[in-house]
Design a protein around this motif. Structure first.
Motif, PDB file in Angstrom:
ATOM      1  N   LEU A 135       8.303  -0.487  -4.304  1.00  0.00           N
ATOM      2  CA  LEU A 135       7.198   0.430  -4.008  1.00  0.00           C
ATOM      3  C   LEU A 135       5.908  -0.040  -4.668  1.00  0.00           C
ATOM      4  O   LEU A 135       4.829   0.048  -4.079  1.00  0.00           O
ATOM      5  CB  LEU A 135       7.550   1.848  -4.462  1.00  0.00           C
ATOM      6  CG  LEU A 135       8.624   2.557  -3.635  1.00  0.00           C
ATOM      7  CD1 LEU A 135       8.989   3.898  -4.275  1.00  0.00           C
ATOM      8  CD2 LEU A 135       8.173   2.746  -2.205  1.00  0.00           C
ATOM      9  N   GLY A 136       6.005  -0.566  -5.899  1.00  0.00           N
ATOM     10  CA  GLY A 136       4.821  -1.087  -6.590  1.00  0.00           C
ATOM     11  C   GLY A 136       4.224  -2.271  -5.856  1.00  0.00           C
ATOM     12  O   GLY A 136       3.005  -2.364  -5.691  1.00  0.00           O
TER      13      GLY A 136
ATOM     14  N   THR B  54       2.460  -1.053  -2.759  1.00  0.00           N
ATOM     15  CA  THR B  54       1.203  -0.389  -3.110  1.00  0.00           C
ATOM     16  C   THR B  54       0.129  -1.412  -3.462  1.00  0.00           C
ATOM     17  O   THR B  54      -1.001  -1.338  -2.970  1.00  0.00           O
ATOM     18  CB  THR B  54       1.421   0.582  -4.287  1.00  0.00           C
ATOM     19  OG1 THR B  54       2.403   1.552  -3.903  1.00  0.00           O
ATOM     20  CG2 THR B  54       0.134   1.285  -4.669  1.00  0.00           C
TER      21      THR B  54
ATOM     22  N   GLY C 189      -1.031  -3.226  -0.362  1.00  0.00           N
ATOM     23  CA  GLY C 189      -1.885  -2.380   0.466  1.00  0.00           C
ATOM     24  C   GLY C 189      -3.262  -2.177  -0.117  1.00  0.00           C
ATOM     25  O   GLY C 189      -4.267  -2.192   0.596  1.00  0.00           O
ATOM     26  N   LEU C 190      -3.342  -2.002  -1.421  1.00  0.00           N
ATOM     27  CA  LEU C 190      -4.637  -1.760  -2.059  1.00  0.00           C
ATOM     28  C   LEU C 190      -5.494  -3.017  -2.141  1.00  0.00           C
ATOM     29  O   LEU C 190      -6.716  -2.953  -2.046  1.00  0.00           O
ATOM     30  CB  LEU C 190      -4.439  -1.177  -3.463  1.00  0.00           C
ATOM     31  CG  LEU C 190      -3.838   0.239  -3.509  1.00  0.00           C
ATOM     32  CD1 LEU C 190      -3.581   0.655  -4.944  1.00  0.00           C
ATOM     33  CD2 LEU C 190      -4.727   1.238  -2.805  1.00  0.00           C
TER      34      LEU C 190
END
Length: 150
Positions: free
Chosen positions: A23-24, A27, A30-31
Motif C-alpha cells: 500500500l505504501g 501511494t 501515485g503521489l
C-alpha cells in the motif's frame, strides 16, 4: 472436523507488514506519478480512453548530428536509459528546461561510441488524427523542445 488454529503472531505480523509495504509503494507511486516501482506505479496510460474521432499523441525522440537529417531514437533502457512513459510524465518540466534531455543524449552517445556525439536531441510528438477509431489523414510531427549540445 478439525478446529482451525490461530495464526502465530510472527506469521500474522509479516503478512500485515507486506500488505502495508505494498500500500505504501502504491501511494508513493501515485503521489509522485512515477513508474519506477512498476507494476506498482500510476499506470496512467491505461486510465482513460481515446475519443474515436480525436487524436493519438505519440511522444518521440530524434537525434541530430552535424548536417545529417534527424533520425529516430527509441526510448528504453538500452537506448537513452528511460522509458517513454517516464518522459511523458515529466513533459512540463522538460519543456521548461530542455537541459533535462542532456542525460538522455549522453546515455545514447555512451551506447554508440562508434558514432559522432549528438549535436541536438529533439523531443517531438507524432499526432495521428482518428476517425471512427482508426487513423485518418496525415500524421503531424511537432517539435516539443530541443536540447543543443554546448
Amino acid at each position: 472436523m478439525s478446529i482451525p488454529r490461530r495464526l502465530p503472531v510472527l506469521s500474522a505480523t509479516w503478512r500485515v507488514l507486506a500488505v502495508l509495504l505494498c500500500l505504501g509503494v502504491l501511494t508513493v507511486g501515485g503521489l509522485t506519478r512515477s513508474n519506477d516501482l512498476f507494476p506498482l506505479g500510476v499506470l496512467d496510460q491505461f486510465s482513460s480512453g481515446v475519443d474515436p474521432d480525436g487524436e493519438v499523441v505519440n511522444t518521440c525522440l530524434q537525434g541530430i548530428r552535424g548536417d545529417e537529417e534527424p533520425f529516430e531514437i527509441p526510448f528504453g533502457r538500452r537506448s537513452v536509459g528511460i522509458e517513454r512513459a517516464d518522459v511523458e510524465n515529466t513533459l512540463p518540466a522538460i519543456e521548461a528546461d530542455p537541459a533535462l534531455l542532456a542525460p538522455l543524449a549522453a546515455a545514447y552517445d555512451r551506447r554508440h561510441p562508434d558514432r559522432a556525439p549528438l549535436d541536438a536531441l529533439v523531443l517531438c510528438q507524432r499526432i495521428t488524427p482518428l476517425r471512427d477509431g482508426t487513423a485518418h489523414g496525415e500524421v503531424e510531427l511537432v517539435e516539443v523542445t530541443r536540447w543543443e549540445a554546448p
